[in-house]
Design a protein around this motif. Structure first.
Motif, PDB file in Angstrom:
ATOM      1  N   TRP A  79       0.846  -1.198   0.000  1.00 27.54           N
ATOM      2  CA  TRP A  79       0.000   0.000   0.000  1.00 27.54           C
ATOM      3  C   TRP A  79       0.877   1.241   0.000  1.00 27.54           C
ATOM      4  O   TRP A  79       2.063   1.168   0.367  1.00 27.54           O
ATOM      5  CB  TRP A  79      -0.897  -0.004   1.243  1.00 27.54           C
ATOM      6  N   GLU A  83      -6.075   6.004   2.290  1.00 29.13           N
ATOM      7  CA  GLU A  83      -6.094   4.636   1.783  1.00 29.13           C
ATOM      8  C   GLU A  83      -6.703   3.693   2.825  1.00 29.13           C
ATOM      9  O   GLU A  83      -7.510   2.819   2.499  1.00 29.13           O
ATOM     10  CB  GLU A  83      -4.643   4.283   1.534  1.00 29.13           C
ATOM     11  N   LYS A  84      -6.338   3.919   4.078  1.00 31.42           N
ATOM     12  CA  LYS A  84      -6.880   3.099   5.177  1.00 31.42           C
ATOM     13  C   LYS A  84      -8.342   3.472   5.416  1.00 31.42           C
ATOM     14  O   LYS A  84      -9.199   2.621   5.577  1.00 31.42           O
ATOM     15  CB  LYS A  84      -6.091   3.365   6.473  1.00 31.42           C
ATOM     16  N   ASN A 121     -10.531   2.096   2.583  1.00 25.37           N
ATOM     17  CA  ASN A 121     -10.313   0.726   2.100  1.00 25.37           C
ATOM     18  C   ASN A 121     -11.627  -0.040   2.122  1.00 25.37           C
ATOM     19  O   ASN A 121     -12.312  -0.080   3.131  1.00 25.37           O
ATOM     20  CB  ASN A 121      -9.275   0.017   2.982  1.00 25.37           C
ATOM     21  N   GLY A 122     -11.972  -0.611   0.981  1.00 28.58           N
ATOM     22  CA  GLY A 122     -13.256  -1.328   0.896  1.00 28.58           C
ATOM     23  C   GLY A 122     -14.397  -0.408   0.496  1.00 28.58           C
ATOM     24  O   GLY A 122     -15.502  -0.858   0.198  1.00 28.58           O
ATOM     25  N   VAL A 125     -11.415   2.001  -2.362  1.00 29.95           N
ATOM     26  CA  VAL A 125      -9.964   1.766  -2.437  1.00 29.95           C
ATOM     27  C   VAL A 125      -9.721   0.263  -2.417  1.00 29.95           C
ATOM     28  O   VAL A 125     -10.258  -0.451  -1.574  1.00 29.95           O
ATOM     29  CB  VAL A 125      -9.241   2.449  -1.250  1.00 29.95           C
ATOM     30  N   SER A 126      -8.910  -0.187  -3.370  1.00 28.68           N
ATOM     31  CA  SER A 126      -8.672  -1.624  -3.501  1.00 28.68           C
ATOM     32  C   SER A 126      -7.245  -1.871  -3.983  1.00 28.68           C
ATOM     33  O   SER A 126      -6.621  -0.997  -4.582  1.00 28.68           O
ATOM     34  CB  SER A 126      -9.657  -2.192  -4.524  1.00 28.68           C
ATOM     35  N   ALA A 127      -6.741  -3.082  -3.729  1.00 26.50           N
ATOM     36  CA  ALA A 127      -5.426  -3.447  -4.277  1.00 26.50           C
ATOM     37  C   ALA A 127      -5.572  -4.595  -5.263  1.00 26.50           C
ATOM     38  O   ALA A 127      -4.592  -5.262  -5.582  1.00 26.50           O
ATOM     39  CB  ALA A 127      -4.466  -3.828  -3.154  1.00 26.50           C
TER      40      ALA A 127
END
Ligand code: NDP
Length: 315
Positions: A121, A127-128, A131-132, A135-137
């Motif tokens: 990340w 980003e935290k 997340n979900g 925001v995704s990886a």
């Protein structure tokens, strides 16, 4: 009275395709494998939606269902799968000492390491926070939710190029933020990027903020900053995909096993053998190139066969 320390023949750390494939082979060879599942039972595939490229599933399958099948197949032959995290290992002598959840100790004749890798990340607060929620990886896991919308991808390697071109097929526009003035991705992948009409590359751009609120279906926009001119650009986007590589989950083995600069375990070429006899590695923990379920499963099989031969030689 002191608790007796458990002894096992084959301890498998990790429960992705590599761990369970090793377990299937080890259980069928009567090596009585114990699998310690780790923080994310089933591994990275449990965060994927459809898997269409695993041979045998002719109509495709979801990642979580596939991993349930792997587990059930391993258990059919007597694999003992357990919840828990390996918190410490001592590979200095055999049997190897493995601590689980900071309390239980297991002595293992052979250890198969299949701890995989995790997405990296950027490390920014948004980003935290989101997340979900946009925001995704993992574009192949979450891209579907952004069908017909605009998205931003960060990264400049093959993963970023692959994810961006994948997203471009379903999104109206994809913007890639590249921090330098060139991409690291292979020429062939770059060619695909630059020949995709709805894909724009912004060189020398970094992420300043991701704008939106948790709980919403996606984010609202991304503020990017040109690191040469400091000029800021607000890019409308519903999805923000981080594709800056993976980190192998090898911290437990630092100082005990040989690894490359990025932390991937080094095995004897063409085998799963680490430098310590009796310790084997399979899957993404020892592979930064292919990183596929099918290649991980293949190396899991190799690790079980290598462990079986090792145990047979010791008897
Ligand atoms: P890489 O390490 O190759 O690339 C990571 C990229 O992310 C780099 O371009 C890097 O920028 C960028 N990056 C890192 N940190 C940041 C940050 N904080 N902000 C912005 N950008 C950042 O990882 P990949 O996952 O792309 O690839 C890993 C390996 O897997 C490679 O060997 C690759 O070839 C392979 N692979 C092959 C595929 C295929 O052949 N189909 C598909 C996917 C991966 P910089 O360049 O400036 O360092």
């Amino acid at each position: 009275m002191e608790k007796e320390i458990e002894k096992v023949e084959t301890l498998i750390i990790g429960s992705g395709p590599a761990g369970y494939s090793a377990a299937i082979y080890a259980a069928r060879a009567d090596m009585k494998p114990v699998v310690i599942q780790g923080l994310q039972p089933g591994g990275q595939l449990t965060t994927t939606t459809d898997v269409d490229n695993y041979p045998g599933y002719k109509d495709g399958i979801t990642g979580p269902e596939m991993m349930e099948d792997f587990k059930a197949q391993a258990e059919r032959f007597g694999t003992d799968t357990r919840w828990g995290m390996v918190t410490k290992v001592d590979l200095s002598e055999r049997p190897f000492k493995v601590e689980v959840d900071e309390k239980d100790t297991i002595l293992a004749e052979t250890v198969i390491i299949a701890t995989g890798a995790s997405a990296k990340w950027l490390g920014i607060e948004d980003e935290k926070r989101l997340n979900g929620y946009g925001v995704s990886a993992c574009a192949t896991c979450d891209g579907f939710f952004y069908k017909g919308k605009e998205v931003v991808v960060v990264g400049a390697g093959d993963t970023a190029a692959e994810e961006a071109t994948y997203l471009a097929k379903m999104c109206t526009k994809v913007t890639i933020l590249v921090r330098r003035d060139e991409m690291r991705a292979s020429k062939a992948m770059q060619h695909r990027v630059f020949n995709t009409p709805n894909l724009e590359v912004l060189f020398n751009h970094e992420t300043k903020s991701i704008n939106g609120e948790p709980g919403a279906v996606g984010v609202e926009s991304v503020t990017a900053i040109n690191n040469k001119t400091n000029e800021e650009t607000i890019i409308p986007a519903s999805g923000f995909f981080v594709a800056i590589g993976h980190k192998p989950n090898s911290d437990l083995f630092k100082g005990q096993l040989e690894m490359d600069d990025a932390g991937y375990l080094i095995v004897e070429p063409g085998t799963s053998k680490t430098e310590i006899p009796g310790v084997f590695a399979a899957g993404d923990i020892a592979d930064h190139v292919y990183r596929q379920a099918v290649t991980s499963a293949g190396t899991g099989c190799m690790a079980a066969l290598d462990a079986e031969r090792f145990l047979a030689d010791k008897k």
